[in-house]
Motif scaffolding. Structure first.
Motif, mmCIF file in Angstrom:
data_model
loop_
_atom_site.group_PDB
_atom_site.id
_atom_site.type_symbol
_atom_site.label_atom_id
_atom_site.label_comp_id
_atom_site.label_asym_id
_atom_site.label_seq_id
_atom_site.Cartn_x
_atom_site.Cartn_y
_atom_site.Cartn_z
ATOM 1 N N SER A 293 -0.464 -17.425 3.940
ATOM 2 C CA SER A 293 -0.761 -16.719 2.719
ATOM 3 C C SER A 293 -1.704 -15.580 2.997
ATOM 4 O O SER A 293 -1.559 -14.479 2.482
ATOM 5 N N MET A 294 -2.662 -15.884 3.805
ATOM 6 C CA MET A 294 -3.619 -14.847 4.123
ATOM 7 C C MET A 294 -2.956 -13.746 4.916
ATOM 8 O O MET A 294 -3.276 -12.590 4.776
ATOM 9 N N MET A 295 -2.032 -14.137 5.704
ATOM 10 C CA MET A 295 -1.347 -13.124 6.484
ATOM 11 C C MET A 295 -0.557 -12.209 5.593
ATOM 12 O O MET A 295 -0.329 -11.055 5.890
ATOM 13 N N SER A 296 -0.132 -12.723 4.493
ATOM 14 C CA SER A 296 0.680 -11.902 3.635
ATOM 15 C C SER A 296 -0.147 -11.087 2.677
ATOM 16 O O SER A 296 0.375 -10.343 1.877
ATOM 17 N N ALA A 297 -1.427 -11.221 2.773
ATOM 18 C CA ALA A 297 -2.270 -10.435 1.911
ATOM 19 C C ALA A 297 -2.001 -8.955 2.132
ATOM 20 O O ALA A 297 -1.719 -8.512 3.223
ATOM 21 N N LYS A 298 -2.104 -8.219 1.074
ATOM 22 C CA LYS A 298 -1.625 -6.849 1.133
ATOM 23 C C LYS A 298 -2.671 -5.879 1.644
ATOM 24 O O LYS A 298 -2.373 -4.750 1.950
ATOM 25 N N THR A 299 -3.882 -6.249 1.686
ATOM 26 C CA THR A 299 -4.868 -5.339 2.217
ATOM 27 C C THR A 299 -5.521 -5.948 3.416
ATOM 28 O O THR A 299 -5.639 -7.137 3.554
ATOM 29 N N GLU A 300 -5.925 -5.176 4.286
ATOM 30 C CA GLU A 300 -6.502 -5.455 5.573
ATOM 31 C C GLU A 300 -7.314 -6.722 5.655
ATOM 32 O O GLU A 300 -8.512 -6.739 5.494
ATOM 33 N N PRO A 301 -6.671 -7.762 5.921
ATOM 34 C CA PRO A 301 -7.398 -9.005 6.062
ATOM 35 C C PRO A 301 -8.074 -9.086 7.412
ATOM 36 O O PRO A 301 -7.571 -8.563 8.397
ATOM 37 N N LYS A 376 7.483 -4.831 1.380
ATOM 38 C CA LYS A 376 6.553 -3.782 1.775
ATOM 39 C C LYS A 376 6.183 -2.936 0.566
ATOM 40 O O LYS A 376 7.020 -2.523 -0.212
ATOM 41 N N ARG A 377 4.926 -2.714 0.486
ATOM 42 C CA ARG A 377 4.431 -1.982 -0.659
ATOM 43 C C ARG A 377 3.852 -0.660 -0.185
ATOM 44 O O ARG A 377 3.054 -0.608 0.738
ATOM 45 N N VAL A 378 4.252 0.383 -0.813
ATOM 46 C CA VAL A 378 3.726 1.704 -0.487
ATOM 47 C C VAL A 378 2.428 1.903 -1.243
ATOM 48 O O VAL A 378 2.383 1.815 -2.461
ATOM 49 N N ARG A 379 1.391 2.154 -0.500
ATOM 50 C CA ARG A 379 0.075 2.288 -1.126
ATOM 51 C C ARG A 379 -0.167 3.685 -1.648
ATOM 52 O O ARG A 379 -0.856 3.866 -2.636
ATOM 53 N N SER A 382 2.144 9.519 -2.648
ATOM 54 C CA SER A 382 2.156 10.913 -2.218
ATOM 55 C C SER A 382 2.497 11.021 -0.733
ATOM 56 O O SER A 382 3.224 11.926 -0.307
ATOM 57 N N ARG A 383 1.977 10.073 0.029
ATOM 58 C CA ARG A 383 2.271 10.097 1.463
ATOM 59 C C ARG A 383 3.719 9.731 1.727
ATOM 60 O O ARG A 383 4.364 10.276 2.618
ATOM 61 N N LYS A 384 4.190 8.840 0.949
ATOM 62 C CA LYS A 384 5.592 8.477 1.099
ATOM 63 C C LYS A 384 6.477 9.673 0.755
ATOM 64 O O LYS A 384 7.457 9.950 1.449
ATOM 65 N N ALA A 385 6.124 10.350 -0.296
ATOM 66 C CA ALA A 385 6.906 11.511 -0.699
ATOM 67 C C ALA A 385 6.937 12.547 0.418
ATOM 68 O O ALA A 385 7.977 13.152 0.694
ATOM 69 N N ARG A 386 5.813 12.696 1.057
ATOM 70 C CA ARG A 386 5.760 13.645 2.167
ATOM 71 C C ARG A 386 6.619 13.166 3.332
ATOM 72 O O ARG A 386 7.373 13.932 3.928
ATOM 73 N N ALA A 387 6.472 11.906 3.653
ATOM 74 C CA ALA A 387 7.236 11.360 4.777
ATOM 75 C C ALA A 387 8.731 11.431 4.496
ATOM 76 O O ALA A 387 9.533 11.625 5.415
ATOM 77 N N ASP A 388 9.075 11.279 3.230
ATOM 78 C CA ASP A 388 10.489 11.277 2.878
ATOM 79 C C ASP A 388 11.150 12.635 3.113
ATOM 80 O O ASP A 388 12.365 12.694 3.322
#
Length: 415
Positions: A293-301, A376-379, A382-388
DNA sequence: AAGTTACGTAGGTCCACAAGTCGAT
DNA sequence: TAATCGACTTGTGGACCTACGTAAC
């Protein structure tokens, strides 16, 4: 898992077996766990009467209900009217106790159905019920938790908690024991006090200022060198970020050494703070967070070990407010911590139990990871838009103006 | 039964650069 | 104390590469 016995499908389930991840009625519990020596070692506890699916950790006197970690928090964590409810920890048991013996350890359960005496007690010669004895476990009074008491619990008390809650019997007390101290803080509480890990060798109680908190865990008294990390955690780490985010199976269950702490930790050093920490294991434990569960945490564990002027503490992180307690409880491995039995303190001395737990953990981890991959969650949109819209060469980004073989917008080549 | 090869799958790495972070001024 | 600046760090996606597991021989 639920209201009905997983084995017979007929009787109401009363007991949760962590090792089998099964809810059983008392009769089936005895049948199943008298089958062989290994099954007799399975530690069991009552089932949460609220969710009927998780092992209960506490008995609330006011509500007259047994609650798991999550439900306990749901009931007592938010309402001011219930936060002062007195609660008793529920002990685990193993072996094949009789109804009367169960009644003796769970006195609040009025009517244990008679299931007959099996022969396994005689065969075993002992029964590892965590009794409310004066030494090894909590007495009834000692069990009472008043939530108005804040934060840390004294080391001795924590030790007693661990002794009584983790596993009964006298054998193989773990060198390091997690504190199943669950009630003080909600998920993601930023200022949660450090959970304390105590060791049988530590000195007397220290109630609780922050400094005292460190005193409870003295490196000088704990044989906690690098070689012992595997024993400590049940696995070893190379990089905590790798462990939690990349989630390599080897790094979690394998044989890598702890060679480098996360950079987040490294930056936290001041006044002898060798490795930084972010959050606390208490958060992890308090929310029934399993390893995966902790591994699946979405922010830098981060898993960090800290020392400060000779005082030490240990913490897990990775839980944030955006993760509900339920998220951590729906995974199979949650019971490991729910039972107050951290992976580094196997409930039985023999090697067979850890290996079985390990394989189970690996299996659950793989399943969880498989699921997680597609979440996967895009945080940063704007960065995704650029990468796209970025031009690439063989998948790699190229400098503006350089030749490219793929343009997401035009889908043409520049050469 | 044991060893080798082929194949599929999963995950890590690389790239550029805007956006974010943080300390110094 | 607030604002500004510069240096550094982070995150983003597609293609490629490697490791691993499985099946066939």
């Amino acid at each position: 898992m639920g209201y009905i016995c997983d084995f017979c499908g007929d009787q109401r389930s009363m007991v949760y077996c962590r090792s089998d991840a099964a809810c059983l009625c008392l009769s089936c519990d005895r049948n199943v766990h008298s089958a062989n020596a290994l099954s007799k070692r399975h530690s069991r506890t009552l089932i949460c009467e609220r969710c009927n699916s998780q092992p209960a950790l506490f008995r609330c006197f006011e509500e007259r209900i047994s609650l798991c970690q999550n439900c306990d928090w749901m009931v007592h964590g938010n309402s001011s009217s219930t936060t002062t409810h007195k609660r008793q920890t529920i002990n685990c048991f193993s072996g094949c106790p009789s109804a009367s013996e169960l009644s003796s350890i769970w006195s609040f359960v009025l009517n244990f159905p008679s299931v007959g005496e099996s022969t396994c007690e005689q065969e075993l010669g002992l029964m590892s019920i965590a009794e409310n004895s004066s030494t090894g476990a909590w007495g009834p009074n000692e069990n009472i938790i008043n939530q108005s008491v804040s934060g840390a619990v004294a080391a001795d008390e924590a030790l007693d908690i661990a002794k009584s809650s983790v596993y009964g019997g006298t054998s193989s007390m773990p060198e390091l024991i997690s504190l199943p101290n669950n009630t003080e803080k909600p998920v993601g509480s930023a200022n949660a006090p450090l959970s304390k890990l105590c060791c049988p060798g530590t000195k007397g109680p220290a109630v609780s200022g922050d400094d005292d908190l460190y005193e409870d865990f003295n490196m000088d008294e704990v044989d906690l060198n690098i070689e012992n990390y595997e024993e400590l955690f049940g696995f070893t780490l190379n990089n905590s970020e790798e462990l939690f985010e990349n989630g390599g199976i080897d790094s979690l269950f394998g044989t890598k050494d702890i060679s480098a702490a996360d950079s987040n930790c490294q930056g936290a050093g001041e006044e002898g703070l060798s490795v930084g920490l972010v959050n606390t294991m208490q958060q992890a434990c308090s929310n029934a967070a399993s390893a995966d569960s902790m591994m699946s945490a979405k922010t830098e564990p981060v898993l960090c070990f800290t020392t400060r002027q000779g005082h030490s503490s240990l913490s897990f992180s990775g839980l944030t407010g955006e993760s509900s307690a339920g998220d951590y409880q729906d995974c199979g491995a949650s019971s490991m911590l729910l039972m107050g039995e951290p992976p580094w303190c196997p409930p039985c001395p023999e090697s067979s139990c850890p290996s079985a737990n390990r394989s189970n953990a690996v299996m659950r981890y793989k399943e969880k990871k498989k699921t997680r991959k597609f979440e996967k969650r895009v945080r940063y949109a704007s960065r995704k838009a650029r990468a796209d819209v970025r031009r690439r060469v063989k998948g790699r980004f190229v400098k503006a103006g350089d030749n490219y073989d793929y343009d997401p917008l035009s889908q043409i080549r520049s050469y």
